[in-house]
Structures are given as structure tokens and as C-alpha cells.
Design a protein around this motif. Structure first.
Motif, PDB file in Angstrom:
ATOM      1  N   ALA A 249      34.604  59.740  37.512  1.00  0.00           N
ATOM      2  CA  ALA A 249      36.069  59.767  37.540  1.00  0.00           C
ATOM      3  C   ALA A 249      36.611  59.153  38.816  1.00  0.00           C
ATOM      4  CB  ALA A 249      36.551  61.203  37.381  1.00  0.00           C
ATOM      5  N   GLU A 250      35.942  59.442  39.935  1.00  0.00           N
ATOM      6  CA  GLU A 250      36.423  58.918  41.212  1.00  0.00           C
ATOM      7  C   GLU A 250      36.358  57.388  41.235  1.00  0.00           C
ATOM      8  OE1 GLU A 250      35.666  59.705  45.982  1.00  0.00           O
ATOM      9  OE2 GLU A 250      34.091  60.154  44.511  1.00  0.00           O
ATOM     10  N   ALA A 251      35.215  56.813  40.845  1.00  0.00           N
ATOM     11  CA  ALA A 251      35.072  55.359  40.843  1.00  0.00           C
ATOM     12  C   ALA A 251      35.983  54.709  39.807  1.00  0.00           C
ATOM     13  CB  ALA A 251      33.626  54.986  40.581  1.00  0.00           C
ATOM     14  N   ALA A 252      36.131  55.358  38.616  1.00  0.00           N
ATOM     15  CA  ALA A 252      37.015  54.820  37.588  1.00  0.00           C
ATOM     16  C   ALA A 252      38.463  54.806  38.073  1.00  0.00           C
ATOM     17  CB  ALA A 252      36.886  55.630  36.308  1.00  0.00           C
ATOM     18  N   LEU A 253      38.878  55.869  38.776  1.00  0.00           N
ATOM     19  CA  LEU A 253      40.241  55.930  39.294  1.00  0.00           C
ATOM     20  C   LEU A 253      40.481  54.835  40.328  1.00  0.00           C
ATOM     21  CD1 LEU A 253      42.943  57.420  39.336  1.00  0.00           C
ATOM     22  CD2 LEU A 253      42.004  58.935  41.092  1.00  0.00           C
ATOM     23  N   VAL A 254      39.500  54.642  41.233  1.00  0.00           N
ATOM     24  CA  VAL A 254      39.641  53.588  42.241  1.00  0.00           C
ATOM     25  C   VAL A 254      39.691  52.212  41.573  1.00  0.00           C
ATOM     26  CG1 VAL A 254      38.514  52.453  44.180  1.00  0.00           C
ATOM     27  CG2 VAL A 254      38.576  54.949  44.055  1.00  0.00           C
ATOM     28  N   GLY A 255      38.784  51.962  40.620  1.00  0.00           N
ATOM     29  CA  GLY A 255      38.777  50.664  39.934  1.00  0.00           C
ATOM     30  C   GLY A 255      40.050  50.419  39.160  1.00  0.00           C
ATOM     31  N   GLY A 256      40.543  51.446  38.451  1.00  0.00           N
ATOM     32  CA  GLY A 256      41.771  51.287  37.686  1.00  0.00           C
ATOM     33  C   GLY A 256      42.973  51.030  38.580  1.00  0.00           C
ATOM     34  N   LEU A 257      43.052  51.793  39.710  1.00  0.00           N
ATOM     35  CA  LEU A 257      44.170  51.593  40.633  1.00  0.00           C
ATOM     36  C   LEU A 257      44.119  50.199  41.265  1.00  0.00           C
ATOM     37  CD1 LEU A 257      44.338  55.079  42.396  1.00  0.00           C
ATOM     38  CD2 LEU A 257      46.059  54.057  40.884  1.00  0.00           C
ATOM     39  N   ALA A 258      42.915  49.737  41.612  1.00  0.00           N
ATOM     40  CA  ALA A 258      42.781  48.412  42.222  1.00  0.00           C
ATOM     41  C   ALA A 258      43.223  47.309  41.257  1.00  0.00           C
ATOM     42  CB  ALA A 258      41.339  48.184  42.664  1.00  0.00           C
ATOM     43  N   ASP A 259      42.823  47.426  39.991  1.00  0.00           N
ATOM     44  CA  ASP A 259      43.224  46.408  39.022  1.00  0.00           C
ATOM     45  C   ASP A 259      44.714  46.501  38.705  1.00  0.00           C
ATOM     46  OD1 ASP A 259      40.800  45.202  38.859  1.00  0.00           O
ATOM     47  OD2 ASP A 259      40.096  46.368  37.150  1.00  0.00           O
TER      48      ASP A 259
ATOM     49  N   ARG B 287      42.826  45.988  33.192  1.00  0.00           N
ATOM     50  CA  ARG B 287      42.952  47.342  33.725  1.00  0.00           C
ATOM     51  C   ARG B 287      41.978  48.304  33.045  1.00  0.00           C
ATOM     52  NH1 ARG B 287      48.878  49.385  33.365  1.00  0.00           N
ATOM     53  NH2 ARG B 287      47.834  51.159  34.379  1.00  0.00           N
ATOM     54  N   LEU B 288      41.887  48.190  31.708  1.00  0.00           N
ATOM     55  CA  LEU B 288      40.949  49.067  30.978  1.00  0.00           C
ATOM     56  C   LEU B 288      39.513  48.807  31.426  1.00  0.00           C
ATOM     57  CD1 LEU B 288      42.473  48.827  27.391  1.00  0.00           C
ATOM     58  CD2 LEU B 288      42.390  50.874  28.813  1.00  0.00           C
ATOM     59  N   ASN B 289      39.162  47.512  31.512  1.00  0.00           N
ATOM     60  CA  ASN B 289      37.803  47.184  31.935  1.00  0.00           C
ATOM     61  C   ASN B 289      37.540  47.653  33.360  1.00  0.00           C
ATOM     62  OD1 ASN B 289      37.221  45.995  29.486  1.00  0.00           O
ATOM     63  ND2 ASN B 289      37.844  43.947  30.172  1.00  0.00           N
ATOM     64  N   GLY B 290      38.536  47.481  34.242  1.00  0.00           N
ATOM     65  CA  GLY B 290      38.355  47.905  35.621  1.00  0.00           C
ATOM     66  C   GLY B 290      38.121  49.403  35.739  1.00  0.00           C
TER      67      GLY B 290
ATOM     68  N   LEU C 248      45.430  58.014  34.222  1.00  0.00           N
ATOM     69  CA  LEU C 248      45.829  59.412  34.452  1.00  0.00           C
ATOM     70  C   LEU C 248      44.720  60.366  34.033  1.00  0.00           C
ATOM     71  CD1 LEU C 248      49.550  59.257  33.237  1.00  0.00           C
ATOM     72  CD2 LEU C 248      48.718  59.348  35.612  1.00  0.00           C
ATOM     73  N   LEU C 249      44.024  60.020  32.956  1.00  0.00           N
ATOM     74  CA  LEU C 249      42.916  60.855  32.505  1.00  0.00           C
ATOM     75  C   LEU C 249      41.813  60.897  33.562  1.00  0.00           C
ATOM     76  CD1 LEU C 249      41.434  62.494  30.336  1.00  0.00           C
ATOM     77  CD2 LEU C 249      40.628  60.312  29.365  1.00  0.00           C
ATOM     78  N   MET C 250      41.522  59.742  34.202  1.00  0.00           N
ATOM     79  CA  MET C 250      40.503  59.724  35.255  1.00  0.00           C
ATOM     80  C   MET C 250      40.930  60.581  36.447  1.00  0.00           C
ATOM     81  SD  MET C 250      37.983  58.017  34.073  1.00  0.00           S
ATOM     82  CE  MET C 250      38.471  58.681  32.451  1.00  0.00           C
ATOM     83  N   ALA C 251      42.228  60.564  36.760  1.00  0.00           N
ATOM     84  CA  ALA C 251      42.715  61.401  37.862  1.00  0.00           C
ATOM     85  C   ALA C 251      42.534  62.878  37.514  1.00  0.00           C
ATOM     86  CB  ALA C 251      44.184  61.084  38.144  1.00  0.00           C
ATOM     87  N   ALA C 252      42.869  63.247  36.264  1.00  0.00           N
ATOM     88  CA  ALA C 252      42.708  64.633  35.838  1.00  0.00           C
ATOM     89  C   ALA C 252      41.235  65.036  35.842  1.00  0.00           C
ATOM     90  CB  ALA C 252      43.313  64.820  34.446  1.00  0.00           C
ATOM     91  N   LEU C 253      40.360  64.111  35.381  1.00  0.00           N
ATOM     92  CA  LEU C 253      38.926  64.402  35.384  1.00  0.00           C
ATOM     93  C   LEU C 253      38.402  64.583  36.804  1.00  0.00           C
ATOM     94  CD1 LEU C 253      37.398  62.064  32.638  1.00  0.00           C
ATOM     95  CD2 LEU C 253      37.485  64.569  32.647  1.00  0.00           C
ATOM     96  N   LEU C 254      38.935  63.797  37.744  1.00  0.00           N
ATOM     97  CA  LEU C 254      38.499  63.931  39.126  1.00  0.00           C
ATOM     98  C   LEU C 254      38.843  65.310  39.685  1.00  0.00           C
ATOM     99  CD1 LEU C 254      37.317  62.736  41.719  1.00  0.00           C
ATOM    100  CD2 LEU C 254      39.604  61.811  42.229  1.00  0.00           C
ATOM    101  N   VAL C 255      40.074  65.736  39.395  1.00  0.00           N
ATOM    102  CA  VAL C 255      40.490  67.066  39.875  1.00  0.00           C
ATOM    103  C   VAL C 255      39.645  68.148  39.202  1.00  0.00           C
ATOM    104  CG1 VAL C 255      42.385  68.724  39.950  1.00  0.00           C
ATOM    105  CG2 VAL C 255      42.811  66.291  40.422  1.00  0.00           C
TER     106      VAL C 255
ATOM    107  N   GLY D 132      34.048  53.289  36.712  1.00  0.00           N
ATOM    108  CA  GLY D 132      33.365  54.568  36.497  1.00  0.00           C
ATOM    109  C   GLY D 132      31.871  54.382  36.334  1.00  0.00           C
ATOM    110  N   SER D 133      31.483  53.345  35.584  1.00  0.00           N
ATOM    111  CA  SER D 133      30.053  53.093  35.384  1.00  0.00           C
ATOM    112  C   SER D 133      29.373  52.760  36.713  1.00  0.00           C
ATOM    113  CB  SER D 133      29.860  51.941  34.398  1.00  0.00           C
ATOM    114  OG  SER D 133      30.471  52.250  33.144  1.00  0.00           O
ATOM    115  N   ILE D 134      30.050  51.943  37.544  1.00  0.00           N
ATOM    116  CA  ILE D 134      29.477  51.618  38.852  1.00  0.00           C
ATOM    117  C   ILE D 134      29.361  52.873  39.716  1.00  0.00           C
ATOM    118  CG2 ILE D 134      29.921  50.351  40.989  1.00  0.00           C
ATOM    119  CD1 ILE D 134      31.139  48.121  39.280  1.00  0.00           C
ATOM    120  N   GLY D 135      30.374  53.775  39.593  1.00  0.00           N
ATOM    121  CA  GLY D 135      30.298  55.038  40.341  1.00  0.00           C
ATOM    122  C   GLY D 135      29.083  55.841  39.970  1.00  0.00           C
ATOM    123  N   LEU D 136      28.783  55.939  38.664  1.00  0.00           N
ATOM    124  CA  LEU D 136      27.579  56.652  38.226  1.00  0.00           C
ATOM    125  C   LEU D 136      26.325  55.979  38.771  1.00  0.00           C
ATOM    126  CD1 LEU D 136      28.407  57.475  34.483  1.00  0.00           C
ATOM    127  CD2 LEU D 136      28.242  59.089  36.396  1.00  0.00           C
ATOM    128  N   ALA D 137      26.315  54.640  38.722  1.00  0.00           N
ATOM    129  CA  ALA D 137      25.120  53.933  39.210  1.00  0.00           C
ATOM    130  C   ALA D 137      24.921  54.155  40.703  1.00  0.00           C
ATOM    131  CB  ALA D 137      25.262  52.439  38.898  1.00  0.00           C
TER     132      ALA D 137
END
Length: 428
Positions: free
Chosen positions: A67-77, A404-407, A40-47, A412-417
């Protein structure tokens, strides 16, 4: 958490410590809340980063990418973890709720795994190579507490088994079988060979010595009867001159002297005659049909006697009573301690016990391995799907939340990269 219902008499093993299970469950729930909160925090950060990038500064694009990549990774996991155990958000998406749908297949796969990797005679034999069954058995027999439990268990088992109709039926068959074997057995040649072996080894001589001693004691105890018999058979004329008394004295003293000579002289002629008579009897028992027929007739008369049948029936009652007394008393403990010493001190015995144990286990696996595998498969199939799903999920819930936490964080780290790589290629 619900408990498994034990269908067809099968129970799913219960957790040994309810407190430990509760603690692990509470920790997993806290981790799940953390993972959901991070999502939820990643979703809020994305907005927030999207708004800030448009209204505050374009560099918030880095936060947006994370935030965008972290949200996608978290939702996928979250979807992957949830799909293992149930339909995500209750929607019956194909290839979700995998464990409940595949319960039977999992049971078969587990049974096959056990059969191929454990329940084969070769695997079991290799695993038992280093197992010292004799030493383990000696340790159990030496422990007083274990000895008491074994004694009580043996006593209870003997009592329960001995009172069952099956035990009575087995005993009846043993009685009938023993009587029939005795009827069919040609006992005369057997007695002849036994007597012949006794004479050859001189083992009949102590028997003759006991007979001589018995005869001497009989003369002492029946001297009055002997004198009365002589007096009764002597005429009244001879009794007037005490001839009967002299005859009685000579007879009694003569018998005592003869028995004394027999007792002290191992080469007495009567002993030789007794040896010859016994040797002739041994020969007749083995080779003379008339003697064999007489022995056979006596055997049949004995077996037809009701007293023999009563004796055979009483064997079971006496054996059962003796076993129960030994199991309830200290006899079994003493036997157990003696067996333990023998197992530790006698390498040949311990080796034989170990070999017997290995053969018994390997033989059981060879004979009943398929039945054990079938039992595992049918047991898993009989478990309640919802409850086993809850049990499995709770068993790995903490690890699933770490996924889920790792995802989320790795996403998010992959999104930055990726954002950095895109900028680098754009600049190039």
C-alpha cells in the motif's frame, strides 16, 4: 468543454462527431474516478495495515509495503500527469502547467517539424512519386455527382470573378495590350508570308473556287441590273432594233461561260494569271515599301475605327457568357467525360499531367513552404491557452488515467519486491 476562439480569423478544427467526443470524454472521466478511487484505497490500506501490523499480526507488513509503495507511485504519476496541463492543486510549483506555458514553443516546434520532415521539395517529390494525379482527376471527372458539383462550382466561380472590378481591369489591359500589339506589328510581311505559304501548298485554290461560285451566283441575282445598265448606255436608235438586248445576252452568256470554264478547268489561263498575281502580291507585301505602307495605313485606319474598339470590348462579354453557358449546361460534363477518357487512354497525356502536378506541388512548397510553416506557428500561438489545454487533455485523458492506474499497481508490486529483498538481505 469550451471551444477555441478563432483569433485573427483562425479557427481550430472542430471535432467531426460531437457524439464520439462526448463518449470518449465520459469514458475518460470514469477512468479518472477509478484511478483516484484506487489511490484512496491504497491510502486506506496503508492506514489499516499499519494498525493491523501493530495490533493484530506483524505479517501485515507485506500489505503495508504494498500500500505504501502503491500510494507513492500513484501520487507521483498523478503529480506528473497534472503538471503537464495545470498547477497541481493550484499551487504554482516550478515546471508545472507545462503545456499552457509552452504553447508558443510547441507551435514553433510543430512548424519546424513540418518544415523539416514534410514541407521540403525533396520530401514532397518522393511522396508524390507513386501518386497518379491523372487517374485521380479522371475519376473526379467521371463521377456524375462530382461533375455536377464541379460544374456548379465553376459556374459560380466564373460569375463571381467575372463581375469583379479586377476582372474588368484585366480585360481593359488585355484590350489595350491587344490594340498596342496590333499597332506595333508589321502586318504586311506577315500577310505576305502567309499568302506565299498558301500558294505553295495550293490552299488558295478553294478560295478561288468559292470566288468563282460567288461571281456566278451574283450574275444570276443581278442579271436584271446588268441588262438595265446596258440599256441605259445604249443610244435610243440602237434600242429600236434591240441591239441593247443582244449585247446584254452576249455579255451575260459570255460571263457565265467564262465562269463555267474557270470552274471546270483547273489549268485555265485566268487561273494561272490569278496565281501569278497572288504570288506578286505576296512578294510585294514582304519586300516592297510602297505596298507595306499602304497596308500599314489601312491597318491604322481600321484600329482607329470605333467599331473595332467596340468589337474588342464585346469579346469579354461574349467570352464570359459562353463560359457561363458551358458551365451551367451539359457542355462541361461532356468535356469532362472526354478529358477523363483521354487521361485514361493516352499514356503521354497522363504522364504529362502527373509531371505537371508534381512540379506544381513541389514548386508551391519551394516557394511557399516558409509561409505555410509561419502560418502553423502563428495559428497555434493565436489559440486560447486554456481551451487548447482542455482539448489536448481530453484527447489523451484515457491514456493518462491508465498511467495513473499502472503507476499505482506497479508501485505496489515494486514495494513488495523491495520488502522481500530487504528481508532476504537481512536474513543473509
Amino acid at each position: 468543454m469550451g471551444r477555441l476562439l478563432p483569433p485573427r480569423g483562425t479557427n481550430l478544427p472542430n471535432d467531426e462527431t460531437d457524439t464520439a467526443v462526448t463518449t470518449r470524454s465520459e469514458q475518460a472521466i470514469r477512468l479518472r474516478r477509478v484511478a483516484t478511487g484506487l489511490l484512496l484505497l491504497m491510502a486506506a490500506l496503508l492506514v489499516a495495515s499499519t494498525w493491523a501490523m501493530a495490533h493484530v499480526h506483524p505479517q501485515f507488513v507485506w500489505l503495508q509495503a504494498f500500500a505504501e509503495a502503491a500510494l507513492v507511485g500513484g501520487l507521483a504519476d498523478w503529480f506528473a500527469v497534472t503538471a503537464l496541463f495545470r498547477h497541481p492543486m493550484g499551487v504554482p510549483i516550478p515546471h508545472t502547467a507545462i503545456i499552457p506555458k509552452s504553447k508558443d514553443r510547441i507551435g514553433e516546434a510543430l512548424a519546424t517539424f513540418l518544415k523539416d520532415n514534410f514541407l521540403t521539395p525533396g520530401n514532397v517529390a518522393r511522396r508524390l512519386d507513386g501518386f497518379d494525379a491523372a487517374n485521380a482527376l479522371a475519376g473526379v471527372l467521371e463521377r456524375p455527382a462530382s461533375g455536377g458539383r464541379v460544374r456548379r462550382g465553376v459556374s459560380r466561380l466564373i460569375g463571381q470573378l467575372a463581375d469583379t472590378p479586377a476582372a474588368a481591369a484585366v480585360m481593359k489591359r488585355l484590350q489595350d495590350g491587344t490594340a498596342q500589339r496590333l499597332r506595333d506589328l508589321e502586318i504586311a510581311p506577315l500577310l505576305g508570308r502567309m499568302l506565299e505559304a498558301m500558294i505553295a501548298d495550293g490552299r488558295h485554290r478553294p478560295v478561288i473556287d468559292q470566288l468563282i461560285l460567288w461571281a456566278n451566283n451574283a450574275i444570276d441575282s443581278q442579271e436584271g441590273l446588268i441588262r438595265a445598265m446596258v440599256e441605259e448606255r445604249t443610244s435610243w436608235v440602237l434600242r429600236l432594233v434591240n441591239v441593247d438586248e443582244r449585247i446584254s445576252n452576249e455579255l451575260v452568256n459570255g460571263l457565265r461561260g467564262l465562269l463555267a470554264d474557270l470552274a471546270t478547268d483547273p489549268d485555265h489561263p485566268l487561273r494561272d494569271r490569278a496565281d501569278t498575281a497572288l504570288a506578286n502580291l505576296a512578294f510585294d507585301l514582304q519586300h516592297m515599301p510602297e505596298t507595306q505602307a499602304k497596308v500599314e495605313r489601312v491597318k491604322r485606319e481600321l484600329l482607329a475605327n470605333p467599331a473595332v474598339a467596340d468589337w474588342l470590348e464585346g469579346l469579354w462579354a461574349r467570352a464570359k457568357e459562353g463560359l457561363l453557358n458551358a458551365a451551367q449546361g451539359e457542355g462541361l460534363s461532356e468535356i469532362g467525360e472526354a478529358m477523363a477518357r483521354s487521361l485514361r487512354e493516352d499514356p503521354a497525356l497522363s504522364g504529362a499531367v502527373n509531371q505537371l502536378a508534381r512540379r506544381a506541388v513541389v514548386g508551391t512548397v519551394a516557394d511557399h513552404g516558409d509561409s505555410i510553416v509561419k502560418l502553423v506557428s502563428e495559428t497555434v500561438k493565436g489559440w486560447d491557452a486554456a481551451t487548447i489545454t482542455d482539448r489536448l487533455e481530453n484527447a489523451v485523458l484515457r491514456d493518462l488515467q491508465y498511467i495513473r492506474l499502472n503507476g499505482t499497481l506497479i508501485g505496489g508490486s515494486i514495494g513488495l519486491a523491495l520488502h522481500a529483498a530487504l528481508l532476504a538481505f537481512g536474513a543473509a
